[in-house]
Write a protein that holds these residues in place. Structure first.
Motif, PDB file in Angstrom:
ATOM      1  N   ASP A  80       0.811  -1.214   0.000  1.00  0.00           N
ATOM      2  CA  ASP A  80       0.000   0.000   0.000  1.00  0.00           C
ATOM      3  C   ASP A  80       0.842   1.261   0.000  1.00  0.00           C
ATOM      4  N   ASP A  81       2.114   1.149   0.224  1.00  0.00           N
ATOM      5  CA  ASP A  81       3.029   2.286   0.250  1.00  0.00           C
ATOM      6  C   ASP A  81       3.697   2.424  -1.124  1.00  0.00           C
ATOM      7  N   ARG A 139       7.054   0.443  -5.710  1.00  0.00           N
ATOM      8  CA  ARG A 139       8.145   0.579  -6.688  1.00  0.00           C
ATOM      9  C   ARG A 139       9.178  -0.532  -6.500  1.00  0.00           C
ATOM     10  N   ASP A 140       9.506  -0.836  -5.237  1.00  0.00           N
ATOM     11  CA  ASP A 140      10.467  -1.907  -4.967  1.00  0.00           C
ATOM     12  C   ASP A 140       9.958  -3.245  -5.492  1.00  0.00           C
ATOM     13  N   LEU A 141       8.688  -3.534  -5.234  1.00  0.00           N
ATOM     14  CA  LEU A 141       8.108  -4.787  -5.706  1.00  0.00           C
ATOM     15  C   LEU A 141       8.053  -4.811  -7.231  1.00  0.00           C
ATOM     16  N   PHE A 142       7.702  -3.689  -7.851  1.00  0.00           N
ATOM     17  CA  PHE A 142       7.673  -3.595  -9.311  1.00  0.00           C
ATOM     18  C   PHE A 142       9.043  -3.987  -9.869  1.00  0.00           C
ATOM     19  N   GLN A 143      10.108  -3.411  -9.300  1.00  0.00           N
ATOM     20  CA  GLN A 143      11.467  -3.705  -9.772  1.00  0.00           C
ATOM     21  C   GLN A 143      11.830  -5.172  -9.552  1.00  0.00           C
ATOM     22  N   VAL A 203       2.410  -4.345   6.459  1.00  0.00           N
ATOM     23  CA  VAL A 203       1.852  -3.192   5.777  1.00  0.00           C
ATOM     24  C   VAL A 203       1.299  -2.231   6.810  1.00  0.00           C
ATOM     25  N   ASP A 204       1.680  -0.970   6.701  1.00  0.00           N
ATOM     26  CA  ASP A 204       1.145   0.043   7.600  1.00  0.00           C
ATOM     27  C   ASP A 204      -0.332   0.187   7.323  1.00  0.00           C
ATOM     28  N   LEU A 236     -12.090   2.979  -6.130  1.00  0.00           N
ATOM     29  CA  LEU A 236     -10.955   2.112  -6.403  1.00  0.00           C
ATOM     30  C   LEU A 236      -9.953   2.167  -5.247  1.00  0.00           C
ATOM     31  N   ALA A 237      -9.724   3.349  -4.714  1.00  0.00           N
ATOM     32  CA  ALA A 237      -8.819   3.495  -3.570  1.00  0.00           C
ATOM     33  C   ALA A 237      -9.353   2.725  -2.365  1.00  0.00           C
ATOM     34  N   TYR A 238     -10.661   2.786  -2.128  1.00  0.00           N
ATOM     35  CA  TYR A 238     -11.278   2.043  -1.033  1.00  0.00           C
ATOM     36  C   TYR A 238     -11.104   0.539  -1.243  1.00  0.00           C
ATOM     37  N   LEU A 239     -11.277   0.106  -2.484  1.00  0.00           N
ATOM     38  CA  LEU A 239     -11.104  -1.310  -2.785  1.00  0.00           C
ATOM     39  C   LEU A 239      -9.678  -1.748  -2.453  1.00  0.00           C
ATOM     40  N   TYR A 240      -8.689  -0.968  -2.895  1.00  0.00           N
ATOM     41  CA  TYR A 240      -7.302  -1.332  -2.611  1.00  0.00           C
ATOM     42  C   TYR A 240      -7.025  -1.346  -1.111  1.00  0.00           C
ATOM     43  N   LYS A 241      -7.616  -0.413  -0.355  1.00  0.00           N
ATOM     44  CA  LYS A 241      -7.447  -0.415   1.104  1.00  0.00           C
ATOM     45  C   LYS A 241      -8.052  -1.670   1.708  1.00  0.00           C
ATOM     46  N   ALA A 242      -9.229  -2.038   1.231  1.00  0.00           N
ATOM     47  CA  ALA A 242      -9.889  -3.233   1.745  1.00  0.00           C
ATOM     48  C   ALA A 242      -9.087  -4.484   1.385  1.00  0.00           C
TER      49      ALA A 242
END
Length: 167
Positions: free
Chosen positions: A28-29, A34-38, A80-81, A104-110
């Motif tokens: 979520d950060d 970015r680290d995971l993407f790389q 995850v914070d 969409l942001a709420y979905l990602y938080k959930a």
């Protein structure tokens, strides 16, 4: 070698939305995303010589990306914070596009409250994968994929209701 590298970069660029979605689903950060993407791109590059073309590149990419995210998440034992989500959220008057982004942001938080396998199931479901494709990507039976997906959707609905994300 240059030819293989060019083809690989072209395929990654063509399907980079998959990597972005997986990264966002598991982290979520923004910095961790970015680290995971790389890390996913690195693992895709390492695994690229094993890609035989028996499936679509995007299907293979889903599998490698999700496996990398699962290992990355467990290996680093990242916590995850969590943002406190127990309060109801007032939605101001917004236009349709902003409202869609907010949902969409709420979905990602959930989704952050799901375990790593449940995240993979929801991700593949949101990518319009069939139960058979989900099963293939996760290495489980089609029946198991269907059952787990239904349970995960129910769990996600409960999280959304509990946190007051319903519109």
């Amino acid at each position: 070698m240059k030819e293989i590298e060019t083809l690989f970069l072209s395929l990654i660029n063509q399907h980079k939305a998959i990597i972005h979605k997986v990264s966002k689903m598991y982290m979520d950060d923004a910095e961790h995303q970015r680290d995971l993407f790389q890390e996913i791109v690195l693992q895709l590059w390492k695994a690229y010589p094993t890609f035989k073309g028996n499936s679509k590149f995007s299907t293979w990419m889903y599998r490698v990306s999700l496996n990398t995210a699962l290992v990355y998440f467990k290996k680093d034992n990242r916590k995850v914070d969590k943002i406190p989500l127990t309060e109801n959220i007032d939605v101001p008057d917004t236009n349709e596009s902003e409202l869609k982004e907010e949902k969409l942001a709420y979905l990602y938080k959930a989704v952050q409250e799901l375990n790593s396998v449940e995240k993979a199931l929801i991700f593949l479901f949101l990518e319009n994968q069939t139960h058979r494709e989900i099963a293939e990507n996760l290495g489980i039976s089609e029946v198991n994929a269907r059952v787990k997906l239904n349970r995960t959707k129910e769990k996600l609905q409960l999280i959304i209701k509990r946190n007051g994300y319903e519109f």
